[in-house]
Design an enzyme around this catalytic site. Structure first.
Site, short mmCIF file in Angstrom:
data_model
loop_
_atom_site.label_atom_id
_atom_site.label_comp_id
_atom_site.label_asym_id
_atom_site.label_seq_id
_atom_site.Cartn_x
_atom_site.Cartn_y
_atom_site.Cartn_z
N ASP A 61 0.86 -1.19 0.00
CA ASP A 61 0.00 0.00 0.00
C ASP A 61 0.90 1.25 0.00
OD1 ASP A 61 -2.39 1.42 0.21
OD2 ASP A 61 -2.46 1.29 2.41
N ASP A 87 2.76 4.96 -5.44
CA ASP A 87 2.03 6.21 -5.21
C ASP A 87 2.93 7.39 -5.57
OD1 ASP A 87 0.61 8.36 -4.44
OD2 ASP A 87 0.24 7.72 -2.38
N HIS A 125 -7.50 9.79 4.33
CA HIS A 125 -7.18 8.66 5.21
C HIS A 125 -7.57 9.00 6.64
CE1 HIS A 125 -4.20 7.54 1.93
NE2 HIS A 125 -4.99 6.50 2.03
N GLY A 126 -7.80 7.98 7.42
CA GLY A 126 -8.04 8.18 8.85
C GLY A 126 -9.51 8.35 9.19
N HIS A 169 -9.45 4.92 -2.24
CA HIS A 169 -8.72 4.95 -0.96
C HIS A 169 -9.56 5.69 0.06
CE1 HIS A 169 -4.48 3.62 -1.80
NE2 HIS A 169 -5.06 3.52 -2.99
N SER A 229 -13.01 3.94 4.48
CA SER A 229 -13.69 3.46 5.69
C SER A 229 -14.99 4.24 5.84
CB SER A 229 -12.80 3.66 6.92
OG SER A 229 -11.89 2.59 7.03
N THR A 243 -9.16 2.14 8.65
CA THR A 243 -9.64 2.82 9.86
C THR A 243 -10.78 2.06 10.55
OG1 THR A 243 -8.90 4.95 9.06
CG2 THR A 243 -10.68 4.98 10.68
P1 13P Z 1 -9.17 4.48 5.62
O1 13P Z 1 -8.32 5.33 6.51
O2 13P Z 1 -10.41 5.21 5.20
O3 13P Z 1 -9.46 3.16 6.16
O4 13P Z 1 -8.34 4.28 4.25
C1 13P Z 1 -7.36 3.29 4.14
C2 13P Z 1 -6.55 3.42 2.90
O5 13P Z 1 -6.88 4.10 1.95
C3 13P Z 1 -5.30 2.66 2.86
O6 13P Z 1 -4.56 2.90 1.70
O1 G3H Z 2 -2.68 4.58 3.88
C1 G3H Z 2 -3.25 4.46 4.94
C2 G3H Z 2 -3.42 3.18 5.66
O2 G3H Z 2 -4.43 3.36 6.60
C3 G3H Z 2 -2.14 2.70 6.29
O3 G3H Z 2 -1.81 3.50 7.35
O4 G3H Z 2 0.58 4.14 7.02
O5 G3H Z 2 -0.54 4.25 9.28
O6 G3H Z 2 0.02 2.05 8.24
P1 G3H Z 2 -0.35 3.48 8.01
ZN ZN Z 3 -4.70 4.87 0.91
#
Ligand code: 13P
Ligand code: G3H
Ligand code: ZN
Length: 349
Positions: free
Chosen positions: A83, A105, A189-190, A223, A226, A269
């Site tokens: 990822d 990315d 994210h988050g 992406h 959540s 998340t």
């Molecule tokens: P969330 O934070 O919405 O779960 O997104 C995860 C994500 O995009 C990981 O690459």
């Molecule tokens: O890209 C976001 C994912 O939730 C992974 O998060 O980089 O904290 O492991 P992280």
């Molecule tokens: Zn992501």
């Protein structure tokens, strides 16, 4: 079943008209939760590790755990995905470990924070595609930039600052030959994505539909997907957490995306919230407990429940037995002889 090429898994999802959840992992319990959910719902699955996860767990521990998951669940197609690879070197090291898919990315520079130029993104992504495809490995690219920061990765700010331009998405897909394309449509994210249930002014599903119209055969990736359900927030807060009120991406919007070319949906998340809530509950209600198994077991079960629910909602449930994993060497041949198409079909405006 050996680990599956993510390209094969997404091509099958496109044939079946469903989406596949890509769930982040950092440890054994999360991998077990995903596999239990995949078994329960008979789902193919994408398991993904961020750079932070690889550092936290140590590469070899994490990869051996995934191999164990594949060995223990021969009936489940599993793609192992890097990822948010921030550089060619990150993707190369994942491929050399045995990952069957990487995200290059290039939307951000290698620092994982500064938005890159279109040209820089194309160059680094093309390089990753050439290296990966020669080895039968799938590549996801990203055009546009998500909001938020996770573990130091991300440009920060709102999800609306760098939404994807559909014309650039077409050009990017043509120039790079990526197998899957992540787009920015206002998500972050988050946990803190939206301050109220999102409408079209903040969650730009219209951009997704416009991109799908121009690139009807390209596998799109959402992406920051959540849903941040209130019941999971409530459990965390009930047992001493301090989450502020927040909204995620409604499942029905993801389902609209799936009807319009979305094949991979990233979820981390929601699982973090589910596990944290379960752990907090045990420690709050029974503060005398100190055996990690007393709280890791309910945490694993809470994550399994969320993952199984998403698998059903995304439509991947019931599809594990539809196909057998092609050897990665066969996939490499497919890229070399052109039977695995990398030039996108582009529809007129
Ligand atoms: P969330 O934070 O919405 O779960 O997104 C995860 C994500 O995009 C990981 O690459
Ligand atoms: O890209 C976001 C994912 O939730 C992974 O998060 O980089 O904290 O492991 P992280
Ligand atoms: Zn992501």
């Amino acid at each position: 079943m050996p680990l599956v090429s993510m390209r094969q898994l997404l091509d099958e999802a496109a044939k079946g008209g469903y989406g596949v959840g890509a769930f982040n992992v950092n440890d054994m319990e999360q991998i077990q939760a995903i596999m239990a959910a995949a078994k329960e719902t008979k789902s193919p699955v994408i398991v993904q590790a961020s750079r932070g996860a690889r550092a936290f767990a140590e590469d070899l521990y994490l990869f051996k755990l995934i191999q164990a998951a594949a060995e223990l669940n021969p009936e489940i197609p599993i793609a192992m995905h890097q990822d948010h690879g921030n550089s060619f070197e990150t993707c190369k090291s994942a491929i050399e470990l045995g990952y069957t898919s990487v995200m290059m990315d290039g939307s951000l520079k290698a620092d994982g924070k500064t938005p890159a130029s279109f040209e820089e993104n194309v160059e680094v992504t093309r390089r990753a595609v050439d290296f990966a495809h020669e080895r039968g490995v799938t590549v996801e690219g990203e055009i546009g930039v998500l909001g938020g920061i996770e573990d130091g990765h991300g440009a920060g700010g709102s999800g609306l600052e760098h939404v994807t331009d559909p014309d650039q998405a077409v050009e990017f897909a043509e120039l790079t030959g990526v197998d899957a394309l992540a787009i920015a449509i206002g998500t972050s994210h988050g946990a803190y994505k939206f301050t109220k249930k999102p409408d079209g002014s903040v969650l730009k599903m219209d951009i997704l539909l416009a991109i799908h119209k121009r690139l009807p055969n390209t596998h799109l990736v959402m992406h920051g997907s959540s849903s941040v359900p209130k019941d999971l927030q409530d459990v965390v807060n009930k047992y001493g957490g301090k989450l502020k009120e927040t909204w995620g991406v409604p499942v029905e919007e993801i389902q609209l995306g799936i009807r319009n070319g979305v094949r991979k949906i990233n979820v981390d998340t929601d699982n973090r919230l589910a596990m944290t809530g379960a752990i907090r509950k045990v420690l709050w209600e029974t503060p005398e407990k100190f055996d990690p198994r007393d709280y890791m077991k309910p945490a694993r079960e809470a994550m399994q429940k969320v993952v199984a629910q998403r698998m059903t909602q995304f439509g991947q449930a019931g599809h594990a037995g539809d196909y057998k994993a092609l050897p990665i060497a066969e996939i490499a041949k497919g890229y070399a002889n052109g039977s695995l198409i990398t030039k996108p079909l582009v529809a007129a405006k």
